[in-house]
Design a protein around this motif. Sequence first.
Motif, PDB file in Angstrom:
ATOM      1  N   ASP A 178     -31.312 -10.687 -22.441  1.00  0.00           N
ATOM      2  CA  ASP A 178     -30.471 -11.741 -22.224  1.00  0.00           C
ATOM      3  C   ASP A 178     -28.674 -11.922 -22.170  1.00  0.00           C
ATOM      4  OD1 ASP A 178     -28.322 -13.701 -23.022  1.00  0.00           O
ATOM      5  OD2 ASP A 178     -29.822 -14.836 -23.251  1.00  0.00           O
ATOM      6  N   CYS A 179     -28.759 -12.225 -20.801  1.00  0.00           N
ATOM      7  CA  CYS A 179     -27.537 -11.993 -19.944  1.00  0.00           C
ATOM      8  C   CYS A 179     -26.561 -12.018 -20.824  1.00  0.00           C
ATOM      9  CB  CYS A 179     -27.101 -12.379 -18.668  1.00  0.00           C
ATOM     10  SG  CYS A 179     -28.230 -12.966 -17.306  1.00  0.00           S
ATOM     11  N   CYS A 180     -26.058 -13.333 -21.851  1.00  0.00           N
ATOM     12  CA  CYS A 180     -25.267 -13.119 -22.411  1.00  0.00           C
ATOM     13  C   CYS A 180     -24.956 -12.484 -24.161  1.00  0.00           C
ATOM     14  CB  CYS A 180     -24.776 -14.843 -23.443  1.00  0.00           C
ATOM     15  SG  CYS A 180     -25.004 -16.262 -21.587  1.00  0.00           S
ATOM     16  N   ASN A 234     -25.822  -9.152 -23.658  1.00  0.00           N
ATOM     17  CA  ASN A 234     -25.696  -8.374 -23.051  1.00  0.00           C
ATOM     18  C   ASN A 234     -24.014  -8.343 -22.932  1.00  0.00           C
ATOM     19  OD1 ASN A 234     -28.016  -7.527 -23.586  1.00  0.00           O
ATOM     20  ND2 ASN A 234     -28.649  -6.578 -21.132  1.00  0.00           N
ATOM     21  N   TRP A 240     -25.252 -14.622 -12.635  1.00  0.00           N
ATOM     22  CA  TRP A 240     -26.397 -14.555 -13.681  1.00  0.00           C
ATOM     23  C   TRP A 240     -27.013 -15.064 -14.161  1.00  0.00           C
ATOM     24  CZ3 TRP A 240     -22.301 -11.649 -12.591  1.00  0.00           C
ATOM     25  CH2 TRP A 240     -21.902 -10.452 -12.669  1.00  0.00           C
ATOM     26  N   ASN A 241     -27.990 -14.798 -14.403  1.00  0.00           N
ATOM     27  CA  ASN A 241     -28.901 -16.130 -14.957  1.00  0.00           C
ATOM     28  C   ASN A 241     -29.982 -16.246 -16.164  1.00  0.00           C
ATOM     29  OD1 ASN A 241     -30.604 -18.691 -16.359  1.00  0.00           O
ATOM     30  ND2 ASN A 241     -30.729 -19.141 -13.943  1.00  0.00           N
ATOM     31  N   CYS A 242     -30.139 -16.344 -17.501  1.00  0.00           N
ATOM     32  CA  CYS A 242     -30.576 -15.824 -18.486  1.00  0.00           C
ATOM     33  C   CYS A 242     -31.526 -15.639 -18.721  1.00  0.00           C
ATOM     34  CB  CYS A 242     -29.699 -16.408 -19.756  1.00  0.00           C
ATOM     35  SG  CYS A 242     -28.708 -15.826 -20.452  1.00  0.00           S
ATOM     36  N   TRP A 295     -33.223 -15.298 -16.089  1.00  0.00           N
ATOM     37  CA  TRP A 295     -34.100 -14.790 -15.215  1.00  0.00           C
ATOM     38  C   TRP A 295     -35.867 -13.543 -15.492  1.00  0.00           C
ATOM     39  CZ3 TRP A 295     -35.711  -9.053 -15.312  1.00  0.00           C
ATOM     40  CH2 TRP A 295     -35.246  -8.550 -16.722  1.00  0.00           C
ATOM     41  N   SER A 322     -23.465 -17.642 -17.652  1.00  0.00           N
ATOM     42  CA  SER A 322     -24.376 -17.059 -17.939  1.00  0.00           C
ATOM     43  C   SER A 322     -23.712 -16.680 -17.338  1.00  0.00           C
ATOM     44  CB  SER A 322     -25.634 -17.277 -17.666  1.00  0.00           C
ATOM     45  OG  SER A 322     -27.411 -17.285 -18.044  1.00  0.00           O
ATOM     46  N   ASN A 350     -20.510 -15.336 -18.922  1.00  0.00           N
ATOM     47  CA  ASN A 350     -20.060 -14.623 -20.264  1.00  0.00           C
ATOM     48  C   ASN A 350     -20.366 -13.505 -19.472  1.00  0.00           C
ATOM     49  OD1 ASN A 350     -20.227 -16.504 -22.260  1.00  0.00           O
ATOM     50  ND2 ASN A 350     -22.399 -17.272 -21.833  1.00  0.00           N
ATOM     51  N   ALA A 351     -20.593 -13.140 -18.284  1.00  0.00           N
ATOM     52  CA  ALA A 351     -21.264 -11.996 -17.940  1.00  0.00           C
ATOM     53  C   ALA A 351     -20.056 -11.400 -17.191  1.00  0.00           C
ATOM     54  CB  ALA A 351     -22.173 -12.115 -16.761  1.00  0.00           C
ATOM     55  N   TRP A 388     -20.948 -19.603 -25.563  1.00  0.00           N
ATOM     56  CA  TRP A 388     -21.636 -19.260 -25.176  1.00  0.00           C
ATOM     57  C   TRP A 388     -21.677 -20.349 -23.762  1.00  0.00           C
ATOM     58  CZ3 TRP A 388     -25.010 -22.891 -22.923  1.00  0.00           C
ATOM     59  CH2 TRP A 388     -24.939 -24.118 -23.616  1.00  0.00           C
TER      60      TRP A 388
END
Length: 307
Positions: A120-122, A124, A155-157, A159, A170, A173-174, A230
């Motif tokens: 998960d991008c967020c 991470n 980015w997109n969680c 993905w 996402s 947060n990235a 988030w």
Amino acid sequence: MDLLAWLRDSDPALRWQVERDLAGEPPEVWEATRARVVSEGFGARLLAVQDADGRWAGGAFFPAGFRGDEPQPWTATTWSLNALREWGLDGAVLSGTAELLARHCRWEYDDLPYWDGEVDCCINAWTLANGVWLGADVAGIAEWFVEHRLPDGGWNCAWVEGSTRSSVHSTLNALKGLLAHETATGGTPASRAARLSGEEYLLERGLFRRRSTDEPIGPWVREFGYPFRWRYDVLNAASYFRDAGRPDERMAEAIALIRAARQPDGTWRQARTDAGRVWFAVDVPAGQPSKWLTLFATRVLKWWDAR
């Protein structure tokens, strides 16, 4: 009312930022207030409920025993670390926590090691920021963001479900995670390029418009709420660009939305709150003047107007 006096009358986690960023106090004043986060108020209360094994609530992203039959709880390790870091706690206070989490904390997703991150991008992004704050080796997560950037620059969680279009949530947060890593370590040429690409993804949309139609992404872009967690909104995004030191003119309409939300008394109101278990409340219910949002918004406007 005396806005600064109202803001100063607050928890040390908030007050030190008011003293530094709005009141212009010398370092010896706001640093002394910041040092109180460990022993008073929100910071002390959250430190007091840390588990002996370094975790909070017995879990990484979810508390122990969570079965998905209730709203997302905000008590587990990642959320607790996020709060303490954002409140300005000195990472040295949690000396040994990084090692404890390496030994005892695994992600609910595939039982992966905590400091390796997951998919998960967020998640991470927060792990990257918390890792550099606590001195953990999270260089692999920074590289993960380079490898998982989507073709449109963000980015997109989702993905992992096959999405190829970025999400503002996402991406923001990235960016926060990459900025924290870059501030602490200098980053790498690839991670710095990825962060700038993500910034462009948001700036090309003026922070709140669809690129395809130029319409607002949704009404929630102007629904400010603290804690941010988030969620994306233009205040959260503008606060990132302030931290990154990039007052791009493409943000002008978003800044106007923030300014328009200011009440006649100079405050900003809480527009939304998240359901879900918390250790304790850190801000007011929806509809009331929020000291946290007033800090963030006043700070952003001060920065923007001085650019």
